[in-house]
Design an enzyme around this catalytic site. Structure first.
Site, PDB file in Angstrom:
ATOM      1  N   ASP A 114      43.089  81.706  81.002  1.00  0.00           N
ATOM      2  CA  ASP A 114      43.986  82.583  80.241  1.00  0.00           C
ATOM      3  C   ASP A 114      45.415  82.052  80.174  1.00  0.00           C
ATOM      4  OD1 ASP A 114      41.967  84.597  79.856  1.00  0.00           O
ATOM      5  OD2 ASP A 114      42.290  85.238  81.917  1.00  0.00           O
TER       6      ASP A 114
ATOM      7  N   ASP B  32      43.504  87.035  83.869  1.00  0.00           N
ATOM      8  CA  ASP B  32      43.484  86.851  85.331  1.00  0.00           C
ATOM      9  C   ASP B  32      43.064  85.467  85.770  1.00  0.00           C
ATOM     10  OD1 ASP B  32      40.751  87.130  84.552  1.00  0.00           O
ATOM     11  OD2 ASP B  32      40.255  87.620  86.636  1.00  0.00           O
TER      12      ASP B  32
ATOM     13  N   ASP C 272      41.641  89.757  78.231  1.00  0.00           N
ATOM     14  CA  ASP C 272      40.449  89.069  78.713  1.00  0.00           C
ATOM     15  C   ASP C 272      39.447  90.120  79.208  1.00  0.00           C
ATOM     16  OD1 ASP C 272      38.857  86.891  79.861  1.00  0.00           O
ATOM     17  OD2 ASP C 272      39.571  87.653  81.785  1.00  0.00           O
TER      18      ASP C 272
ATOM     19  N   CYS D  63      84.156  89.688  86.586  1.00  0.00           N
ATOM     20  CA  CYS D  63      83.921  88.893  87.804  1.00  0.00           C
ATOM     21  C   CYS D  63      82.603  88.126  87.701  1.00  0.00           C
ATOM     22  CB  CYS D  63      83.878  89.793  89.034  1.00  0.00           C
ATOM     23  SG  CYS D  63      85.399  90.670  89.417  1.00  0.00           S
TER      24      CYS D  63
ATOM     25  N   CYS E  26      83.647  93.669  88.951  1.00  0.00           N
ATOM     26  CA  CYS E  26      83.483  94.100  87.558  1.00  0.00           C
ATOM     27  C   CYS E  26      82.702  93.053  86.789  1.00  0.00           C
ATOM     28  CB  CYS E  26      84.839  94.359  86.902  1.00  0.00           C
ATOM     29  SG  CYS E  26      85.802  92.846  86.634  1.00  0.00           S
TER      30      CYS E  26
END
Length: 644
Positions: free
Chosen positions: A535, A531, A434, A15, A12
């Site tokens: 960036d 990419d 970009d 837990c 649960c």
């Protein structure tokens, strides 16, 4: 060091919250996040200050287990545990039906006393054979000042059983002599165990559906491979398990077969090409067209040789392959916690003690109102409150929805690193993107010394569906800003081609970061899509960072979301998935809380105040409690069938 460790024994949210709290209290652990849905702990720790063995010892002490041994197969352990649980459920139903038949006198025993004694023995067998784990775990929890669902089950079944034993031997002397009608409640104690175990079995079965995406990813890798063995006598091809492959081994792949590990092609041929073969990489890159592979080309584990035959030299094996990294990323994301889950965990830590207090208050009030005459009713009402309270439903509400959604995203080539990103994508109101490599595909086959004299369409091309993706994002109310280090003419042209109104040219990495800061200062949630290394500053600052799968490793390491392939429509898909997932989480939480808010008073007998003779009995309480957890999981699984 960061590690994802399987956790055994959690049932649960209390837990998982207890394991989470224990791990975070240990010296040497920088952070720990425990997920009930995935049954894992994402732990960042200093190996010089604490070892995995020390963590395991501490967690064992509170009633759970960490799987840190390499020779222990978690899947096999869980499969064995599931089979053992299924056997317990079958045995428990046998005892339950037998006790019910005896209690209702369907099976004649000669006298009420004889029937009570037989029911007592059968109930004790049920508690000892099928329910002993509840008492062991509850005892360990109490020793450390903690409580979980097992505590409630142990209290409720223990009280109802002991009260029944008392009535069996002293009922007439204590209650009968005072004119009070008395009963035994062995059926309640045995049915509580039976329904709780049945509920957990159903939960286990349903949870397998939430992990289907991980199993699908793991299934991409083949089990065996053909290794080319060279000797003075000539070549020999031997089929071996992929676990035995070493870096540097030469492997041969035939048409229709999956590539076992990452590597570099040494020899390739097909009926169309003497020096090339075609590989379907769609499951990794998202590209629908088969990729040409020639000598020197990279190949990835899990991809399928579509046409031709080739040999390659193994470079990355085991956990170092690209597929293994993807699986690890998805597993860590499914085990991470969204902000809303952290609030639920805090509730879970106090939920069981609060329920125990309400149960005690229920007992005291019934006894105070009705006196000794109502003492049996007071005890049963307290037991019903203990049984019907369900922290499991609350604990599963968030992680099961997130687990299904992150797996679903992975199947659509959207890799989400953490749950917070999935929760936040829907809030994005501005997106910085970009140009080169992200919005457009540069042409690598031109003479760059003459690039300024070439038409813009020959320097680079707009990615397929890029304009459609930008249109969908604008339709969601997201402002798009294209940033490029290119000259103004090129930036303006490609912005127009993509349907982007806001753009800047000749920008430096710092300019991208400044734009993200500026938009955030306006109160907007900002996503950055890039990419390259240039960036990374903006990616690190953005509220949601998205990298392209063909970008640099640095960009992908920083980003929270990675898009495999060139289809930018995955971005609006991720936004829609985020919205539906968060809606599902709140649905689950609403019903989990409503269940407890409504059912606990009904079990306590609050309707008697209004003159309504209705109260949920312990037996029905256990059935309702089991159903509540299963319903939350089944509701989350609906995400698998929704369109994005």
């Amino acid at each position: 060091m960061k590690k994802t460790i399987p956790v055994l024994g959690m049932a649960c949210s209390a837990c998982s919250a207890n394991v989470d709290r224990k791990l975070n209290s240990l010296p040497g652990i920088e952070s720990a996040s425990v997920s009930l849905a995935t049954r894992t702990a994402n732990v960042t720790y200093d190996p010089d200050k604490i070892s995995l063995e020390a963590m395991k010892s501490e967690i064992n002490d509170i009633g759970y287990d960490l799987v840190i041994e390499s020779d222990r197969d978690v899947e096999a352990i869980e499969r064995t545990g599931y089979n053992r649980l299924r056997n317990k459920v079958a045995a428990s139903w046998f005892f339950a039906l037998a006790v019910m038949c005896i209690s209702m006198r369907f099976i004649p025993m000669g006298s009420d006393q004889a029937a009570n004694v037989v029911a007592m023995v059968l109930s004790l067998c049920n508690l000892a054979v099928c329910g002993w784990q509840f008492y062991v775990t509850a005892f360990k929890q109490v020793r450390h000042g903690a409580a979980n669902m097992d505590t409630l089950v142990a209290l409720s079944t223990g009280i109802s059983f002991l009260f029944s034993v008392f009535n069996t031997f002293w009922g007439d002397a204590v209650w009968g002599s005072r004119g009070i009608e008395w009963h035994t409640y062995y059926d309640a104690s045995v049915m509580i165990i039976t329904f709780v175990l049945t509920g957990r079995l159903l939960e286990e079965k349903a949870k397998k559906g939430t992990a289907s995406s991980i199993r699908a990813l793991m299934g991409l890798a083949p089990k065996t491979a053909r290794i080319v063995q060279r000797s003075p006598e000539g070549e020999k091809i031997e089929e071996v398990p992929i676990s035995t492959i070493k870096v540097g081994d030469v492997i041969e792949v035939h048409p229709g077969e999956k590539i076992p590990v990452d590597g570099k092609v040494t020899q390739a041929e097909s009926f169309m090409l003497a020096d090339g073969a075609y590989v379907d990489e769609s499951m990794i890159t998202g590209e629908p067209t088969a990729a040409l592979k020639q000598e020197g080309s990279q190949v990835l584990a899990g991809t399928i040789l579509q046409q031709g035959k080739f040999r390659f030299r193994a470079q990355q094996i085991g956990e170092d392959t690209a597929l293994a990294h993807i699986i690890k990323m998805v597993q860590e994301a499914q085990g991470s916690k969204a902000p809303v889950q952290r609030a639920v965990d805090k509730v879970a830590l106090v939920f069981v003690p609060v329920v125990a207090a309400i149960s005690l208050l229920t007992f005291v009030l019934w006894w105070a109102i009705g006196g000794t005459q109502e003492l049996p009713h007071a005890i049963l009402s307290a037991v019903a409150v203990l049984v019907i309270a369900c922290p499991c439903a609350m604990g599963l509400a968030t992680p099961t929805a997130l687990m299904v959604a992150i797996g679903k995203a992975a199947q659509h080539n959207i890799l989400i690193k953490d749950a917070a990103a999935l929760e936040n994508i829907r809030k994005v109101k501005a997106m910085v993107i970009d140009k080169t490599g992200t919005l457009t595909i540069p042409n690598q086959n031109i003479d760059f010394t003459k690039a300024d004299d070439l038409p813009l369409e020959q320097r680079e091309t707009l990615k397929p569906h890029a304009r459609e993706a930008m249109q969908q994002l604008r339709g969601m109310g997201i402002d798009i800003y294209m940033m490029s280090g290119d000259k103004d003419e090129a930036a303006r042209y490609w912005a127009q081609q993509a349907g982007i109104d806001h753009y800047k040219s000749k920008v430096l990495p710092q300019d991208k970061e400044n734009l993200v800061r500026e938009l955030q200062a306006q109160g907007k949630r900002v996503a950055m899509v890039g990419d390259g290394i240039n960036d990374t500053q903006a990616l690190a600052l953005a509220d949601v960072s998205i990298a392209m799968g063909k970008g640099t490793d640095v960009a992908m390491d920083v980003a929270q979301v990675t898009l495999m392939g060139d289809d930018l429509r995955h971005i609006p898909e991720a936004v829609r998935l985020s919205s539906k997932t968060v809606k599902m989480v709140w649905e689950n939480l609403f019903w989990a809380f409503i269940y407890n808010i409504v059912c606990i008073p009904l079990a306590a007998g609050v309707l008697y105040i209004f003159g309504i003779d209705f109260q949920i009995t312990p037996t029905w309480a256990s059935a309702l409690m089991a159903f509540s957890s299963v319903s939350v999981i089944l509701n989350s699984l609906r995400l698998n069938f929704m369109k994005y």
